[in-house]
Design a protein around this motif. Sequence first.
Motif, PDB file in Angstrom:
ATOM      1  N   LEU A 122      -7.620  22.059  26.245  1.00 49.67           N
ATOM      2  CA  LEU A 122      -8.761  22.821  25.540  1.00 49.67           C
ATOM      3  C   LEU A 122      -8.065  23.806  25.053  1.00 49.67           C
ATOM      4  CD1 LEU A 122     -11.799  22.789  27.624  1.00 49.67           C
ATOM      5  CD2 LEU A 122     -11.691  21.755  25.849  1.00 49.67           C
ATOM      6  N   SER A 123      -6.826  24.385  25.801  1.00 51.85           N
ATOM      7  CA  SER A 123      -6.033  25.378  24.767  1.00 51.85           C
ATOM      8  C   SER A 123      -5.373  24.669  23.656  1.00 51.85           C
ATOM      9  CB  SER A 123      -4.623  25.838  25.658  1.00 51.85           C
ATOM     10  OG  SER A 123      -3.985  25.557  26.510  1.00 51.85           O
ATOM     11  N   LYS A 124      -4.998  23.470  23.787  1.00 55.98           N
ATOM     12  CA  LYS A 124      -3.931  22.740  23.010  1.00 55.98           C
ATOM     13  C   LYS A 124      -5.039  22.632  21.533  1.00 55.98           C
ATOM     14  CE  LYS A 124      -1.133  18.967  21.818  1.00 55.98           C
ATOM     15  NZ  LYS A 124      -1.982  17.949  20.884  1.00 55.98           N
ATOM     16  N   VAL A 125      -6.009  22.505  21.489  1.00 59.44           N
ATOM     17  CA  VAL A 125      -7.371  21.693  20.521  1.00 59.44           C
ATOM     18  C   VAL A 125      -7.329  23.751  19.821  1.00 59.44           C
ATOM     19  CG1 VAL A 125      -9.239  21.511  19.836  1.00 59.44           C
ATOM     20  CG2 VAL A 125      -8.148  20.349  21.196  1.00 59.44           C
ATOM     21  N   MET A 126      -7.353  24.618  20.585  1.00 59.29           N
ATOM     22  CA  MET A 126      -7.787  25.920  19.883  1.00 59.29           C
ATOM     23  C   MET A 126      -6.391  26.648  19.399  1.00 59.29           C
ATOM     24  SD  MET A 126      -9.927  27.839  23.339  1.00 59.29           S
ATOM     25  CE  MET A 126      -9.782  29.306  21.902  1.00 59.29           C
ATOM     26  N   ILE A 127      -5.233  26.305  19.482  1.00 58.59           N
ATOM     27  CA  ILE A 127      -3.736  26.693  19.133  1.00 58.59           C
ATOM     28  C   ILE A 127      -4.462  26.177  18.318  1.00 58.59           C
ATOM     29  CG2 ILE A 127      -1.680  27.080  18.931  1.00 58.59           C
ATOM     30  CD1 ILE A 127      -2.458  27.129  22.388  1.00 58.59           C
ATOM     31  N   GLU A 128      -3.940  24.134  18.304  1.00 59.38           N
ATOM     32  CA  GLU A 128      -3.489  23.801  16.813  1.00 59.38           C
ATOM     33  C   GLU A 128      -4.473  24.122  15.643  1.00 59.38           C
ATOM     34  OE1 GLU A 128      -3.659  19.939  18.011  1.00 59.38           O
ATOM     35  OE2 GLU A 128      -1.905  20.112  18.229  1.00 59.38           O
ATOM     36  N   ALA A 129      -5.791  24.602  15.998  1.00 59.93           N
ATOM     37  CA  ALA A 129      -7.390  24.765  15.137  1.00 59.93           C
ATOM     38  C   ALA A 129      -6.681  26.493  14.394  1.00 59.93           C
ATOM     39  CB  ALA A 129      -8.422  24.658  15.790  1.00 59.93           C
ATOM     40  N   ALA A 130      -6.417  27.219  15.128  1.00 57.85           N
ATOM     41  CA  ALA A 130      -6.356  28.767  14.828  1.00 57.85           C
ATOM     42  C   ALA A 130      -5.067  28.987  13.979  1.00 57.85           C
ATOM     43  CB  ALA A 130      -5.581  29.548  16.354  1.00 57.85           C
ATOM     44  N   GLN A 131      -3.996  27.302  13.870  1.00 60.70           N
ATOM     45  CA  GLN A 131      -2.512  27.562  13.231  1.00 60.70           C
ATOM     46  C   GLN A 131      -3.046  27.210  12.115  1.00 60.70           C
ATOM     47  OE1 GLN A 131       0.353  25.444  15.963  1.00 60.70           O
ATOM     48  NE2 GLN A 131       0.906  27.454  16.874  1.00 60.70           N
ATOM     49  N   GLU A 132      -4.175  26.252  11.785  1.00 59.17           N
ATOM     50  CA  GLU A 132      -3.844  25.610  11.131  1.00 59.17           C
ATOM     51  C   GLU A 132      -5.116  26.516   9.989  1.00 59.17           C
ATOM     52  OE1 GLU A 132      -6.492  21.577   8.962  1.00 59.17           O
ATOM     53  OE2 GLU A 132      -6.340  21.678  11.057  1.00 59.17           O
ATOM     54  N   ASP A 133      -5.664  26.986  10.345  1.00 60.79           N
ATOM     55  CA  ASP A 133      -6.297  28.062   9.540  1.00 60.79           C
ATOM     56  C   ASP A 133      -5.729  29.229   9.580  1.00 60.79           C
ATOM     57  OD1 ASP A 133      -9.503  29.133   9.352  1.00 60.79           O
ATOM     58  OD2 ASP A 133      -9.301  30.579   9.990  1.00 60.79           O
ATOM     59  N   ALA A 134      -4.735  29.746   9.503  1.00 53.05           N
ATOM     60  CA  ALA A 134      -4.083  30.565   9.280  1.00 53.05           C
ATOM     61  C   ALA A 134      -2.704  30.592   8.260  1.00 53.05           C
ATOM     62  CB  ALA A 134      -3.199  31.250  10.573  1.00 53.05           C
ATOM     63  N   ALA A 135      -3.055  29.121   7.857  1.00 51.58           N
ATOM     64  CA  ALA A 135      -2.582  28.410   6.633  1.00 51.58           C
ATOM     65  C   ALA A 135      -3.063  29.167   5.855  1.00 51.58           C
ATOM     66  CB  ALA A 135      -2.166  27.191   6.899  1.00 51.58           C
ATOM     67  N   SER A 136      -4.236  29.168   5.260  1.00 53.09           N
ATOM     68  CA  SER A 136      -5.143  29.064   4.870  1.00 53.09           C
ATOM     69  C   SER A 136      -6.136  30.147   4.276  1.00 53.09           C
ATOM     70  CB  SER A 136      -5.748  27.686   4.098  1.00 53.09           C
ATOM     71  OG  SER A 136      -6.929  28.030   4.917  1.00 53.09           O
ATOM     72  N   ARG A 137      -6.003  31.492   5.394  1.00 45.60           N
ATOM     73  CA  ARG A 137      -6.849  31.972   5.805  1.00 45.60           C
ATOM     74  C   ARG A 137      -6.871  33.143   6.298  1.00 45.60           C
ATOM     75  NH1 ARG A 137     -13.257  29.728   6.856  1.00 45.60           N
ATOM     76  NH2 ARG A 137     -12.049  29.668   8.843  1.00 45.60           N
ATOM     77  N   PRO A 138      -7.109  34.538   5.685  1.00 45.27           N
ATOM     78  CA  PRO A 138      -6.662  35.781   7.131  1.00 45.27           C
ATOM     79  C   PRO A 138      -7.716  35.537   8.418  1.00 45.27           C
ATOM     80  CG  PRO A 138      -8.306  36.358   5.077  1.00 45.27           C
ATOM     81  CD  PRO A 138      -8.342  34.503   5.140  1.00 45.27           C
ATOM     82  N   SER A 139      -6.947  36.491   9.554  1.00 42.33           N
ATOM     83  CA  SER A 139      -7.550  37.046   9.950  1.00 42.33           C
ATOM     84  C   SER A 139      -8.909  37.129  10.017  1.00 42.33           C
ATOM     85  CB  SER A 139      -7.261  37.381  11.076  1.00 42.33           C
ATOM     86  OG  SER A 139      -5.671  36.574  11.914  1.00 42.33           O
ATOM     87  N   TRP A 140      -9.381  38.125   9.268  1.00 42.95           N
ATOM     88  CA  TRP A 140     -10.830  38.891   9.072  1.00 42.95           C
ATOM     89  C   TRP A 140     -10.315  38.761   7.465  1.00 42.95           C
ATOM     90  CZ3 TRP A 140      -7.257  41.302  12.390  1.00 42.95           C
ATOM     91  CH2 TRP A 140      -6.644  42.482  11.771  1.00 42.95           C
ATOM     92  N   TRP A 141     -11.758  39.708   7.234  1.00 45.43           N
ATOM     93  CA  TRP A 141     -11.648  40.013   6.127  1.00 45.43           C
ATOM     94  C   TRP A 141     -12.094  41.850   5.923  1.00 45.43           C
ATOM     95  CZ3 TRP A 141     -12.533  35.410   7.510  1.00 45.43           C
ATOM     96  CH2 TRP A 141     -11.929  34.214   5.779  1.00 45.43           C
ATOM     97  N   ASN A 142     -12.195  42.963   4.852  1.00 42.12           N
ATOM     98  CA  ASN A 142     -11.910  43.858   4.464  1.00 42.12           C
ATOM     99  C   ASN A 142     -13.868  43.669   3.939  1.00 42.12           C
ATOM    100  OD1 ASN A 142     -10.505  45.421   6.806  1.00 42.12           O
ATOM    101  ND2 ASN A 142      -9.158  45.157   5.638  1.00 42.12           N
ATOM    102  N   ALA A 143     -14.301  44.895   3.740  1.00 40.20           N
ATOM    103  CA  ALA A 143     -15.738  44.545   3.021  1.00 40.20           C
ATOM    104  C   ALA A 143     -16.558  46.076   3.525  1.00 40.20           C
ATOM    105  CB  ALA A 143     -16.577  43.166   3.360  1.00 40.20           C
TER     106      ALA A 143
END
Length: 370
Positions: A122-143
């Motif tokens: 499960l941690s492998k799946v979470m880490i890979e998903a986070a790394q893929e997400d980091a390539a295209s989106r910020p960790s959060w948005w300011n609004a």
Amino acid sequence: MDAQRLKDNFAHVAQHGDQVALFFYSDLFLRNPRLREMFPVGMSHQRDRLLSALGRIVSQVDNLPDLVPFVQQLGRDHRKFGVEALHYPEVGASLVATLRYFSGPSWSEQLAQDWTDAYNLLSKVMIEAAQEDAASRPSWWNAQIIAHERRRFDLAVMRVLPDRPFPYRPGQALSLEVPARLRMWRYYSMANAPRPDNTLDFHVRLIDGGPVSPVLVRSIAVGDWIKLGPPIGTMTLDERSERDILLIGGSTGLAPLKAILEQIAARPAPPRVHLFFGARYVDGLYDLDELQKRAAGTPWLTVIPAVSDHDPGPAAERGTLPDIVGRYGRWQEHDAYVCGSPGMTDATVDRLLQLGLSHDRIRTDKYADA
């Protein structure tokens, strides 16, 4: 890895309730004091989330097609907390220590290996998903808050402008953080389909004892800034379907349904839509005027307001949403979207199933779980 052995063990451990999460976080922070600053001062809500997530994961441990998307979303969503790959082994060690403690004499080397194998996967799946997400989106948005309207003493509608485009699908939600309640992220659904100006609307109801909703309803003001986490949720429109649509929202559960309604309205030939909007009292129908104006100029839309705990007179139907939905039709040929409190959502889904609507045509989002 023996899935049934994991389920049986977790069922035994979960009988200890909140003590499980309390032990886990105590162990985690004792082993890794630097991690404490990643969490809110008050941990009761965080402990509830831990047990809820563990329960869902274990219940689906032998159903990877359903489990993997949920775990991937957890990995993406944890980026906003500052979670990195190096933190996962530390969490895993405390999780196994917690399970061992509450298992008592039933703990075994086999169980230890089962849990270790499951957590590593499960941690492998979470880490890979986070790394893929980091390539295209910020960790959060300011609004920034650009509009705020109190519709009732305990309810507000607000509009925010993110500092960069915020991609999402109508029906989804996001977690948000306010400066007055650091690290206390709470989930709210967007109440509009994506707009060219990138603004987002939220419907916020004050939750008794909640740390964030009172700030959003009573204290926040135009010009203030908040943080937005990534979009989550699967209660999104089935765009392949040509069936008529049933939308059922209780209180601020209306928000994601309004977003879906805007998406439907953009179609060249919208299907017939029945929108049931319920509240306990008439003044809880905070958005009814706007809905009725929309329906008046939209021949494919019918809006049915409902009030459960007071005589609404001619303003609305009297009764619970499940009962009123049942009065109006059987709905077997519709797609249904249901959002509200857990009790309302469960009761409505049960009624729809009784009326002959198949489960695969019902999509839900229990906003109170957020």
